[in-house]
Design a protein around this motif. Structure first.
Motif, mmCIF file in Angstrom:
data_model
loop_
_atom_site.group_PDB
_atom_site.id
_atom_site.type_symbol
_atom_site.label_atom_id
_atom_site.label_comp_id
_atom_site.label_asym_id
_atom_site.label_seq_id
_atom_site.Cartn_x
_atom_site.Cartn_y
_atom_site.Cartn_z
ATOM 1 N N ARG A 66 0.849 -1.201 0.000
ATOM 2 C CA ARG A 66 0.000 0.000 0.000
ATOM 3 C C ARG A 66 0.880 1.246 0.000
ATOM 4 N NH1 ARG A 66 -4.538 -0.792 4.671
ATOM 5 N NH2 ARG A 66 -5.935 -2.219 3.563
ATOM 6 N N VAL A 67 0.542 2.192 -0.880
ATOM 7 C CA VAL A 67 1.200 3.501 -0.875
ATOM 8 C C VAL A 67 0.353 4.426 -0.016
ATOM 9 C CG1 VAL A 67 2.044 5.427 -2.259
ATOM 10 C CG2 VAL A 67 2.188 3.080 -3.150
ATOM 11 N N VAL A 68 0.934 4.901 1.065
ATOM 12 C CA VAL A 68 0.172 5.608 2.101
ATOM 13 C C VAL A 68 0.975 6.802 2.618
ATOM 14 C CG1 VAL A 68 -1.237 3.685 2.940
ATOM 15 C CG2 VAL A 68 1.128 3.930 3.723
ATOM 16 N N ARG A 69 0.269 7.716 3.300
ATOM 17 C CA ARG A 69 0.978 8.859 3.883
ATOM 18 C C ARG A 69 1.550 8.483 5.245
ATOM 19 N NH1 ARG A 69 -2.631 11.268 7.577
ATOM 20 N NH2 ARG A 69 -4.710 10.400 7.343
ATOM 21 N N GLN A 70 2.439 9.355 5.739
ATOM 22 C CA GLN A 70 3.003 9.169 7.075
ATOM 23 C C GLN A 70 1.938 9.414 8.121
ATOM 24 O OE1 GLN A 70 6.341 11.883 8.121
ATOM 25 N NE2 GLN A 70 5.261 11.988 10.071
ATOM 26 N N GLY A 71 1.864 8.535 9.100
ATOM 27 C CA GLY A 71 0.918 8.721 10.192
ATOM 28 C C GLY A 71 1.568 9.395 11.386
ATOM 29 N N PHE A 72 0.844 9.447 12.474
ATOM 30 C CA PHE A 72 1.373 9.997 13.719
ATOM 31 C C PHE A 72 1.020 9.078 14.876
ATOM 32 C CE2 PHE A 72 1.421 13.725 11.092
ATOM 33 C CZ PHE A 72 2.606 14.331 11.465
ATOM 34 N N HIS A 73 1.983 8.877 15.768
ATOM 35 C CA HIS A 73 1.689 8.185 17.020
ATOM 36 C C HIS A 73 0.955 9.145 17.950
ATOM 37 C CE1 HIS A 73 5.196 5.804 15.585
ATOM 38 N NE2 HIS A 73 4.502 4.813 16.093
ATOM 39 N N ASP A 74 0.245 8.581 18.902
ATOM 40 C CA ASP A 74 -0.230 9.404 20.005
ATOM 41 C C ASP A 74 1.018 9.934 20.700
ATOM 42 O OD1 ASP A 74 -2.695 8.498 19.272
ATOM 43 O OD2 ASP A 74 -2.750 6.904 20.769
ATOM 44 N N TYR A 75 0.966 11.159 21.231
ATOM 45 C CA TYR A 75 2.227 11.747 21.679
ATOM 46 C C TYR A 75 2.866 11.002 22.841
ATOM 47 C CZ TYR A 75 6.091 14.350 23.253
ATOM 48 O OH TYR A 75 7.363 14.666 23.640
ATOM 49 N N ALA A 76 2.070 10.498 23.755
ATOM 50 C CA ALA A 76 2.636 9.881 24.952
ATOM 51 C C ALA A 76 3.811 8.991 24.584
ATOM 52 C CB ALA A 76 1.564 9.074 25.661
ATOM 53 N N ARG A 77 4.999 9.401 24.949
ATOM 54 C CA ARG A 77 6.225 8.710 24.554
ATOM 55 C C ARG A 77 6.462 7.486 25.413
ATOM 56 N NH1 ARG A 77 7.404 8.803 19.721
ATOM 57 N NH2 ARG A 77 6.904 10.812 18.871
ATOM 58 N N GLY A 78 7.420 6.716 24.965
ATOM 59 C CA GLY A 78 7.768 5.506 25.694
ATOM 60 C C GLY A 78 8.384 5.811 27.040
ATOM 61 N N ILE A 113 3.156 2.162 23.738
ATOM 62 C CA ILE A 113 1.831 2.750 23.829
ATOM 63 C C ILE A 113 0.979 2.382 22.630
ATOM 64 C CG2 ILE A 113 0.641 4.982 23.765
ATOM 65 C CD1 ILE A 113 3.458 5.521 25.566
ATOM 66 N N GLU A 114 -0.220 1.938 22.925
ATOM 67 C CA GLU A 114 -1.144 1.612 21.847
ATOM 68 C C GLU A 114 -1.549 2.903 21.150
ATOM 69 O OE1 GLU A 114 -1.727 -1.493 21.089
ATOM 70 O OE2 GLU A 114 -0.530 -2.145 22.798
ATOM 71 N N HIS A 115 -1.809 2.813 19.857
ATOM 72 C CA HIS A 115 -2.275 4.004 19.167
ATOM 73 C C HIS A 115 -3.320 3.599 18.150
ATOM 74 C CE1 HIS A 115 1.120 2.460 16.791
ATOM 75 N NE2 HIS A 115 0.279 2.665 15.806
ATOM 76 N N THR A 116 -4.127 4.573 17.776
ATOM 77 C CA THR A 116 -5.140 4.362 16.752
ATOM 78 C C THR A 116 -4.623 4.994 15.477
ATOM 79 O OG1 THR A 116 -6.742 4.680 18.511
ATOM 80 C CG2 THR A 116 -7.596 4.599 16.257
ATOM 81 N N PRO A 117 -4.182 4.191 14.502
ATOM 82 C CA PRO A 117 -3.587 4.788 13.319
ATOM 83 C C PRO A 117 -4.623 5.498 12.462
ATOM 84 C CG PRO A 117 -3.663 2.400 13.098
ATOM 85 C CD PRO A 117 -4.170 2.731 14.468
ATOM 86 N N GLY A 118 -4.213 6.646 11.903
ATOM 87 C CA GLY A 118 -5.081 7.361 10.979
ATOM 88 C C GLY A 118 -5.303 6.556 9.714
ATOM 89 N N HIS A 119 -6.410 6.869 9.013
ATOM 90 C CA HIS A 119 -6.756 6.122 7.807
ATOM 91 C C HIS A 119 -5.749 6.394 6.697
ATOM 92 C CE1 HIS A 119 -9.113 3.812 5.124
ATOM 93 N NE2 HIS A 119 -9.534 4.822 4.391
ATOM 94 N N GLU A 120 -5.396 5.327 5.988
ATOM 95 C CA GLU A 120 -4.450 5.406 4.865
ATOM 96 C C GLU A 120 -3.096 5.973 5.274
ATOM 97 O OE1 GLU A 120 -6.415 7.091 1.423
ATOM 98 O OE2 GLU A 120 -7.488 5.214 1.117
ATOM 99 N N THR A 121 -2.663 5.568 6.456
ATOM 100 C CA THR A 121 -1.313 5.904 6.912
ATOM 101 C C THR A 121 -0.432 4.654 6.903
ATOM 102 O OG1 THR A 121 -1.835 5.431 9.224
ATOM 103 C CG2 THR A 121 -2.196 7.702 8.461
#
Ligand code: MN
Length: 253
Positions: A179-191, A212-220
């Motif tokens: 899949r060709v996708v854009r860069q996503g973002f983690h939830d900020y809370a760092r390790g 940390i669990e995160h909810t990935p953005g669509h098409e990331t």
């Protein structure tokens, strides 16, 4: 086609051997110039406050006592007889997804290549939590590496862009596709920042990776890996936030 290989896990990393096998499917003119020691998390840093040493291990295999960006610079300026047609960085042991790409020495080596005007691709093998601390399977990268690189050899790369590829932590035949996708973002809370006491009784701190669990953005990229796909993300070095330019100019008018 002349190819330069590098990484941030160091000249002896298993993933570099995987990358060499992938590269040799495209060319016999394969050169390696990699950091002498692991440089994960080095980002796009340059070694400025001490000299670097270059060691020749065989005719086309070299290590540099510096960062991934140092290794690419040495590869281009001192090691290779002419400019490469392609720079491949990796295969990294672990993910380089979302906003982690700016920490990544693997991605930074490809950034250095892009700045030099060379077609550059960063490759990373995601591993599962169960594999932490153990040998990691590069099965997905081994099988899917050439499949993802081949179309990129003909694709137009705009100036100062590179491609970031991640392979999911799956057996090769369980990978769903590319899949060709854009860069996503983690939830900020760092390790974690692990605190301990050294053998002389002094406190130390050691940065852990995000647990940390995160909810990935669509098409990331994060979502593609979660769904079992190889992620392919074109990145650009122009970090300007275009949407803010006009508003901010107004404040300084
Ligand atoms: Mn690494």
């Amino acid at each position: 086609m002349r190819i330069l290989l590098t990484n941030d896990d160091g000249i002896n990393a298993a993933g570099l051997n995987v990358l060499e096998r992938i590269a040799r499917r495209f060319s016999d003119d394969v050169w390696i110039c990699a950091p002498a020691e692991e440089q994960s998390g080095a980002g796009h840093s340059l070694t400025l406050n001490r000299p670097v040493r270059l060691q020749r291990h065989s005719e086309r295999r070299f290590s540099v006592t510096g960062t991934p960006s140092d290794a690419v610079t040495m590869g281009l300026r001192k090691v290779m007889p002419g400019a490469p047609d392609l720079i491949l960085s990796g295969v990294n042991r672990g993910a380089n997804l979302g906003d982690d790409v700016t920490y990544s020495g693997t991605v930074a080596a490809a950034i250095e290549g892009a700045l030099a005007g060379v077609r550059s691709i960063a490759l990373s093998q995601v591993y599962s939590k169960a594999d932490a601390g153990h040998d990691v399977s590069f099965a997905a990268a081994e099988e899917w590496g050439a499949k993802v690189i081949a179309p990129l050899l003909e694709a137009p790369f705009a100036p100062r862009t590179l491609v970031n590829v991640n392979f999911p932590p799956l057996a090769a035949d369980a990978v769903q596709g590319i899949r060709v996708v854009r860069q996503g973002f983690h939830d900020y809370a760092r390790g974690s920042v692990v605190e301990g006491t050294d053998p002389r009784g002094f406190p130390y701190y050691w940065f852990g990776l995000h647990g940390i669990e995160h909810t990935p953005g669509h098409e990331t990229d994060l979502e593609a890996i979660q769904d079992g796909y190889v992620s392919v993300t074109p990145l650009q070095l122009d970090l300007t936030h275009q949407g803010s330019l006009e508003e901010m100019r107004g404040r300084f008018a």
